[in-house]
Each structure stands twice: as C-alpha cells, then as structure tokens.
Write a protein that holds these residues in place. Structure first.
Motif, PDB file in Angstrom:
ATOM      1  N   THR A 288     -44.220   1.209   4.853  1.00 37.70           N
ATOM      2  CA  THR A 288     -42.916   1.477   4.250  1.00 37.70           C
ATOM      3  C   THR A 288     -42.594   2.960   4.363  1.00 37.70           C
ATOM      4  O   THR A 288     -43.482   3.778   4.600  1.00 37.70           O
ATOM      5  CB  THR A 288     -42.937   1.069   2.766  1.00 37.70           C
ATOM      6  OG1 THR A 288     -43.889   1.911   2.081  1.00 37.70           O
ATOM      7  CG2 THR A 288     -43.322  -0.386   2.592  1.00 37.70           C
ATOM      8  N   PRO A 289     -41.323   3.335   4.185  1.00 40.04           N
ATOM      9  CA  PRO A 289     -40.985   4.761   4.220  1.00 40.04           C
ATOM     10  C   PRO A 289     -41.814   5.595   3.244  1.00 40.04           C
ATOM     11  O   PRO A 289     -42.184   6.735   3.565  1.00 40.04           O
ATOM     12  CB  PRO A 289     -39.498   4.770   3.841  1.00 40.04           C
ATOM     13  CG  PRO A 289     -38.993   3.466   4.342  1.00 40.04           C
ATOM     14  CD  PRO A 289     -40.116   2.493   4.111  1.00 40.04           C
ATOM     15  N   LEU A 290     -42.111   5.062   2.061  1.00 39.23           N
ATOM     16  CA  LEU A 290     -42.880   5.817   1.077  1.00 39.23           C
ATOM     17  C   LEU A 290     -44.356   5.941   1.453  1.00 39.23           C
ATOM     18  O   LEU A 290     -45.096   6.706   0.826  1.00 39.23           O
ATOM     19  CB  LEU A 290     -42.757   5.168  -0.303  1.00 39.23           C
ATOM     20  CG  LEU A 290     -41.374   5.284  -0.946  1.00 39.23           C
ATOM     21  CD1 LEU A 290     -41.336   4.554  -2.279  1.00 39.23           C
ATOM     22  CD2 LEU A 290     -40.976   6.744  -1.121  1.00 39.23           C
ATOM     23  N   ARG A 291     -44.791   5.215   2.469  1.00 40.14           N
ATOM     24  CA  ARG A 291     -46.131   5.401   3.013  1.00 40.14           C
ATOM     25  C   ARG A 291     -46.102   6.265   4.273  1.00 40.14           C
ATOM     26  O   ARG A 291     -47.014   7.049   4.520  1.00 40.14           O
ATOM     27  CB  ARG A 291     -46.756   4.035   3.330  1.00 40.14           C
ATOM     28  CG  ARG A 291     -47.165   3.264   2.080  1.00 40.14           C
ATOM     29  CD  ARG A 291     -47.596   1.844   2.415  1.00 40.14           C
ATOM     30  NE  ARG A 291     -48.070   1.148   1.222  1.00 40.14           N
ATOM     31  CZ  ARG A 291     -48.200  -0.171   1.137  1.00 40.14           C
ATOM     32  NH1 ARG A 291     -47.892  -0.939   2.179  1.00 40.14           N
ATOM     33  NH2 ARG A 291     -48.642  -0.734   0.022  1.00 40.14           N
ATOM     34  N   ARG A 292     -45.053   6.091   5.065  1.00 37.22           N
ATOM     35  CA  ARG A 292     -44.965   6.853   6.317  1.00 37.22           C
ATOM     36  C   ARG A 292     -44.826   8.352   6.065  1.00 37.22           C
ATOM     37  O   ARG A 292     -45.463   9.163   6.741  1.00 37.22           O
ATOM     38  CB  ARG A 292     -43.757   6.382   7.131  1.00 37.22           C
ATOM     39  CG  ARG A 292     -43.897   5.022   7.765  1.00 37.22           C
ATOM     40  CD  ARG A 292     -42.645   4.735   8.593  1.00 37.22           C
ATOM     41  NE  ARG A 292     -42.192   3.366   8.402  1.00 37.22           N
ATOM     42  CZ  ARG A 292     -40.971   2.944   8.702  1.00 37.22           C
ATOM     43  NH1 ARG A 292     -40.082   3.788   9.189  1.00 37.22           N
ATOM     44  NH2 ARG A 292     -40.635   1.686   8.512  1.00 37.22           N
ATOM     45  N   MET A 293     -43.974   8.739   5.122  1.00 43.20           N
ATOM     46  CA  MET A 293     -43.686  10.168   4.943  1.00 43.20           C
ATOM     47  C   MET A 293     -44.898  10.968   4.463  1.00 43.20           C
ATOM     48  O   MET A 293     -45.199  12.026   5.048  1.00 43.20           O
ATOM     49  CB  MET A 293     -42.478  10.343   4.020  1.00 43.20           C
ATOM     50  CG  MET A 293     -41.168   9.922   4.668  1.00 43.20           C
ATOM     51  SD  MET A 293     -39.691  10.321   3.684  1.00 43.20           S
ATOM     52  CE  MET A 293     -39.828   9.107   2.365  1.00 43.20           C
ATOM     53  N   PRO A 294     -45.629  10.536   3.423  1.00 42.72           N
ATOM     54  CA  PRO A 294     -46.840  11.280   3.060  1.00 42.72           C
ATOM     55  C   PRO A 294     -47.860  11.308   4.194  1.00 42.72           C
ATOM     56  O   PRO A 294     -48.521  12.333   4.430  1.00 42.72           O
ATOM     57  CB  PRO A 294     -47.385  10.517   1.849  1.00 42.72           C
ATOM     58  CG  PRO A 294     -46.223   9.771   1.298  1.00 42.72           C
ATOM     59  CD  PRO A 294     -45.372   9.435   2.478  1.00 42.72           C
ATOM     60  N   MET A 295     -47.983  10.191   4.917  1.00 39.03           N
ATOM     61  CA  MET A 295     -48.888  10.133   6.055  1.00 39.03           C
ATOM     62  C   MET A 295     -48.465  11.152   7.124  1.00 39.03           C
ATOM     63  O   MET A 295     -49.307  11.848   7.713  1.00 39.03           O
ATOM     64  CB  MET A 295     -48.872   8.716   6.643  1.00 39.03           C
ATOM     65  CG  MET A 295     -49.914   8.463   7.724  1.00 39.03           C
ATOM     66  SD  MET A 295     -49.738   6.793   8.428  1.00 39.03           S
ATOM     67  CE  MET A 295     -50.040   5.800   6.958  1.00 39.03           C
TER      68      MET A 295
ATOM     69  N   PHE B 246     -34.602   6.659   4.784  1.00 34.98           N
ATOM     70  CA  PHE B 246     -34.867   6.525   3.354  1.00 34.98           C
ATOM     71  C   PHE B 246     -33.750   7.159   2.525  1.00 34.98           C
ATOM     72  O   PHE B 246     -33.239   6.548   1.577  1.00 34.98           O
ATOM     73  CB  PHE B 246     -36.205   7.189   3.022  1.00 34.98           C
ATOM     74  CG  PHE B 246     -36.560   7.148   1.561  1.00 34.98           C
ATOM     75  CD1 PHE B 246     -37.098   6.010   0.994  1.00 34.98           C
ATOM     76  CD2 PHE B 246     -36.371   8.267   0.748  1.00 34.98           C
ATOM     77  CE1 PHE B 246     -37.431   5.970  -0.353  1.00 34.98           C
ATOM     78  CE2 PHE B 246     -36.700   8.235  -0.594  1.00 34.98           C
ATOM     79  CZ  PHE B 246     -37.225   7.085  -1.143  1.00 34.98           C
ATOM     80  N   ALA B 247     -33.362   8.384   2.874  1.00 33.70           N
ATOM     81  CA  ALA B 247     -32.317   9.075   2.123  1.00 33.70           C
ATOM     82  C   ALA B 247     -31.005   8.304   2.181  1.00 33.70           C
ATOM     83  O   ALA B 247     -30.269   8.237   1.186  1.00 33.70           O
ATOM     84  CB  ALA B 247     -32.132  10.494   2.676  1.00 33.70           C
ATOM     85  N   TYR B 248     -30.709   7.701   3.332  1.00 31.54           N
ATOM     86  CA  TYR B 248     -29.461   6.956   3.474  1.00 31.54           C
ATOM     87  C   TYR B 248     -29.466   5.690   2.623  1.00 31.54           C
ATOM     88  O   TYR B 248     -28.515   5.404   1.894  1.00 31.54           O
ATOM     89  CB  TYR B 248     -29.232   6.600   4.948  1.00 31.54           C
ATOM     90  CG  TYR B 248     -27.920   5.899   5.204  1.00 31.54           C
ATOM     91  CD1 TYR B 248     -26.748   6.623   5.387  1.00 31.54           C
ATOM     92  CD2 TYR B 248     -27.848   4.516   5.247  1.00 31.54           C
ATOM     93  CE1 TYR B 248     -25.540   5.990   5.616  1.00 31.54           C
ATOM     94  CE2 TYR B 248     -26.648   3.861   5.480  1.00 31.54           C
ATOM     95  CZ  TYR B 248     -25.493   4.614   5.663  1.00 31.54           C
ATOM     96  OH  TYR B 248     -24.298   3.964   5.877  1.00 31.54           O
ATOM     97  N   THR B 249     -30.546   4.920   2.706  1.00 26.85           N
ATOM     98  CA  THR B 249     -30.569   3.629   2.013  1.00 26.85           C
ATOM     99  C   THR B 249     -30.699   3.773   0.505  1.00 26.85           C
ATOM    100  O   THR B 249     -30.271   2.885  -0.242  1.00 26.85           O
ATOM    101  CB  THR B 249     -31.726   2.749   2.525  1.00 26.85           C
ATOM    102  OG1 THR B 249     -32.972   3.430   2.316  1.00 26.85           O
ATOM    103  CG2 THR B 249     -31.570   2.456   3.999  1.00 26.85           C
ATOM    104  N   GLN B 250     -31.258   4.877   0.034  1.00 24.80           N
ATOM    105  CA  GLN B 250     -31.455   5.050  -1.405  1.00 24.80           C
ATOM    106  C   GLN B 250     -30.242   5.639  -2.112  1.00 24.80           C
ATOM    107  O   GLN B 250     -30.243   5.769  -3.341  1.00 24.80           O
ATOM    108  CB  GLN B 250     -32.665   5.953  -1.665  1.00 24.80           C
ATOM    109  CG  GLN B 250     -33.994   5.357  -1.228  1.00 24.80           C
ATOM    110  CD  GLN B 250     -34.278   4.037  -1.916  1.00 24.80           C
ATOM    111  OE1 GLN B 250     -34.488   3.982  -3.125  1.00 24.80           O
ATOM    112  NE2 GLN B 250     -34.286   2.966  -1.141  1.00 24.80           N
ATOM    113  N   ALA B 251     -29.225   6.002  -1.358  1.00 24.96           N
ATOM    114  CA  ALA B 251     -28.033   6.612  -1.953  1.00 24.96           C
ATOM    115  C   ALA B 251     -26.888   5.610  -2.001  1.00 24.96           C
ATOM    116  O   ALA B 251     -26.642   4.892  -1.027  1.00 24.96           O
ATOM    117  CB  ALA B 251     -27.603   7.833  -1.129  1.00 24.96           C
TER     118      ALA B 251
END
Length: 484
Positions: A335-342, A393-398
């Motif tokens: 998921t995006p929340l796993r990809r970004m920290p990785m 992520f920024a697009y879909t969460q807004a």
C-alpha cells in the motif's frame, strides 16, 4: 472545430501531440541547464570569487539548491493565478516566454553573476509556474466520451518527461566540455523556444477551462474564518468549529483532511527530497573525483544523471506490472503507506553506498565513474516508491475541493528540502563522506517515523464522482471553450 472522438474511438484529441511535444522539449531545456549548473558554478562563474575548490563546491551546491527550492515554490503562484484569474492556457504561454528569456540570460551572461542569477530566477519562475498547469491542461482535453484514453495519455506524458531528461543528461554536459557555457546553455534555450512555439501552434484546438474565480469556501477562507472566530468557537475541542458560521461542514472537513495528510507527509517526505536532488550536486561533485574513462569514451561528471530517467522508464512498468501484484498475491499488499517509508529507507541506502565510495576515495582508492550506477539504481527505486506513490496518496486522501491545495503542499515539501540542503551546504558543516552518512541517517529516522505514524493514520479515499442528472432534466452546458 474538430469533431469530438466517440467513446469507441482510440484516437487522441488533435491537441494532445502539441502538449506532449511541448513537454518533451521543455523538460529537455530544464534538465539540460539544471544538470550542468553545479559544474558551471564551480568551474566558471565562482572560479574568480573563491580560489579554494572545496569552498566553491560548497557555494555551488548551496546556490543550486536555492534555485531548486524556487522551482518548487513558484507552482503555488502559477496554479493560483491560473485557477482564479487567467486560466491555464495564458499562464503557460506567458511564463514560457519568461522562461525563454531566462535561458537567454544564462547563455549571454556566463561571466556576469547578476545577469546569470537573473536568468536562474526567470527559469525558476517559468518552470515552477507552469508545472501545476501543464499536467492539468492534459486532463482538461478529455471528456466523458474519451476518458478511457486518459490513463494512456498520462503514461505517454510521463515518458516524454523522462525522454527529454535522458537525452539532455547525455548531450548537454558533453556540450559544456567541448563548446563552452554559451552553447551548452543556448541549446536548452532553443529547445524551450521550440516548446513555446509548439504549444502556441495548438491554440485553436485546446479545450480551455475558464478560471473559476474566488472560492468562498477555499482552504484560506475557512482557515481565516476559524481564526477570527477562535475565541467564540462552539466546540472548544475543535479549533475549526468557529468556521461553521460561514462555511459548510464538508469544506471544514476538507481543511481537516489537509492537516491530516500533511501531519504525515511534511515531517518526513522532505528528507527524501534532500537525498534525491543531491544527485545533481553532491553526486556530481563526487563523480568529478572518479576515473571518467569507460573504454574509449570519457564521461563527464554530469552525464551520469542519464541513468535516472532511463531507469524510471524501465522500473515503473516492472514495479506496477510485476512486483506490486506479486506482493498482493502473497497476501502482503504494498500500500502507499508501506511503499513510502520503504522508499525513504531504500533512498538512505543509496547514500550509504555513495558514502562508502567516498571513504574509499579519501583513502586513496581510484574508482571508475561506472560505480555510481549502483547508487543511482537504488535511488531511482526509492524515487518510484516515494514520489509517484506520494502523488497518488496525496490526491486520493484529499476531498475534491482541497485536491489542488494538497498537491501544492506536496510540491512545497521539495522546496523545504532544498532550502535545508542549501543552508547546510552554505555552512559547510559536513564534508566528504560525513555528508553522505548524515543525510542517510536522517532519511532512515524519517522512514521509521513515517512507518510508525502510518499505523495510526486512517485511510479515507476521495475520488471524483459524477453527479447524477435528475430524470427529465438536461445536463448543464460545459463551460469549457476552445482557445483562440
């Protein structure tokens, strides 16, 4: 007026080649001048100002990152004036002309700091100002009848960016070495002029969405009302509740979403851009200390940047088409929340590798310039995990009405990162291998911190939804008009 393609047609609107051609030439012009900027500052413009090579390198890095911070700051203004007052077509055309003037200044004032820095300012203004408008202009050309082609055209659009960057990275450093600064900066200027002509040539075909004017429920309006009514807010635990007197709840919730997203991204993502943008400064300086000969060919230090766009064009299809689905089949979706920290931690590893090279060279070992390919591979992988994922992520969460605000704040992360690197370079606190390990350590901490915060983040996806048309009513006429 050109006939609108039907939903079964696979033909792009006739204006798309103009925008794609413009983007490829503009990206060549930008990356062409950007990729030689550090070397030019060290070997030409700053040579008389400071005879100490180490001090010149530090100054060059600082000036380079100040320039880059401007490139990612001016989108705030370009997007605002396009959406509210002038429309995207005019902003792109006007700023492209300033962009051309900026390139001309670089080519003409190679010995004049005032003239050269004026050119850099105009390029930052032009490149940054049109950045949020061009991609949105692409989307504006599609309607419900041909929306099935949009994903394909954005893939072509992204490839055109890397296509222009790839050839600029190979050609312009070689030109600087063999023909000098005027020609090396002049060629990108010519390409930017061609980009502007291509864009102008499509003027009779573009779908031009008019500016929306003032939004009474914008991010700034809601914030202003909340602050003015802070002492009289009905809910003492909700600092935004004072905005309810003038704004609907969905607009207030949109502001909350903006803060929720940026509480996760802004403390962490700038640490990635601190790494990434140094491939055009710190990594170029390192390459200057390496053996440039590969067989009969002699690489210029700036040319190694061609590896990044080449790898992007290869790795994106591999990751999206093979790697991500493979993890999903194994029951652990990336998921995006796993990809970004990785991606942050992988990016840090690229600097650890480069730092290890620097330790070897400081000990007297001579390394061939091709050794830089490995950290470039690692950094490019990190870029895809962080940059493309972060935009999604920024697009879909807004919420719909706050998407442009969030996209602007996403770009602001890069500005903050480059300002930080510029200050660190000007102070010259870390030199040699220490600077590589310093930035790597910060990125690791940011990656771990983001992974921890991500466990507490509640994902809330917002997608564009077409409003149903009541039975017996007709759709409102499209306000988009053809440009003249």
């Amino acid at each position: 007026m050109a006939e609108t393609p039907s939903a079964t047609s696979n033909r792009f609107p006739p204006q798309i080649p103009f925008i794609i051609g413009n983007e490829a030439c503009e990206r060549f012009s930008f990356y062409g001048m950007r990729n030689i900027l550090t070397v030019f500052l060290i070997d030409y413009l700053l040579k008389n100002a400071n005879p100490d090579p180490g001090a010149r390198e530090a100054m060059a890095k600082s000036y380079f990152h100040l320039f880059m911070s401007g490139v990612y700051f001016f989108p705030l203004f370009g997007g605002y004036f396009a959406d509210r007052f002038f429309g995207k077509y005019r902003i792109i055309l006007w700023l492209s002309l300033l962009y051309c003037v900026g390139h001309a200044c670089l080519a003409v004032f190679e010995h004049s700091p005032a003239g050269f820095y004026t050119g850099l300012f105009l390029i930052a203004l032009g490149s940054g100002g049109i950045k949020p408008c061009v991609s949105a202009m692409v989307g504006d050309q599609f309607t419900a009848e041909n929306k099935h082609l949009m994903k394909k055209v954005f893939a072509i659009f992204y490839w055109s960016i890397n296509f222009g960057s790839f050839f600029a990275s190979l050609i312009i450093p070689w030109t600087l070495k063999n023909y000098g600064p005027s020609v090396a900066f002049g060629i990108p200027g010519v390409l930017m002029f061609i980009a502007t002509i291509i864009y102008w040539a499509g003027r009779r075909h573009y779908v031009v969405v008019p500016p929306s004017g003032r939004n009474p429920n914008s991010f700034g309006a809601v914030m202003s009302t909340a602050f003015l009514n802070f002492s009289q807010r009905p809910d003492r635990k909700d600092w935004l509740s004072g905005a309810r007197k003038k704004h609907p709840e969905e607009s207030i919730e949109g502001v909350r979403a903006v803060f929720r997203i940026n509480m996760l991204l802004m403390p962490t993502i700038p640490f990635f851009w601190m790494l990434f943008d140094q491939k055009a400064s710190t990594w170029v300086v390192q390459a200057r200390s390496m053996d440039p000969k590969v067989g009969d060919f002699t690489f210029q230090a700036s040319q190694m940047q061609f590896v990044n766009p080449a790898l992007v064009m290869i790795l994106i299809p591999v990751l999206t088409g093979v790697v991500y689905p493979a993890f999903q089949r194994m029951g652990w979706e990336l998921t995006p929340l796993r990809r970004m920290p990785m991606g942050l931690i992988i990016g840090a590893f690229s600097f650890v590798i480069a730092g290890f090279y620097q330790v070897l060279m400081e000990g007297g070992t001579t390394l061939n310039i091709t050794w830089q390919i490995l950290p470039y591979i690692v950094l490019t992988l990190a870029e895809i995990l962080v940059s493309t994922t972060g935009l999604e992520f920024a697009y879909t969460q807004a919420p719909r009405e706050m998407k442009s605000v969030v996209q602007s704040l996403w770009l602001l992360n890069t500005t903050l990162a480059n300002v930080a690197v510029a200050i660190a370079a000007a102070l010259n606190i870390f030199t040699g291998s220490a600077q590589f390990f310093f930035y790597a350590g910060m990125a690791v901490v940011a990656g771990i911190g983001m992974a921890f915060m991500a466990t507490r983040y509640k994902v809330h996806d917002y997608y564009q939804e077409a409003k149903p048309i009541p039975v017996g009513e007709h759709a409102a006429p499209d306000l988009a008009t053809k440009g003249s």
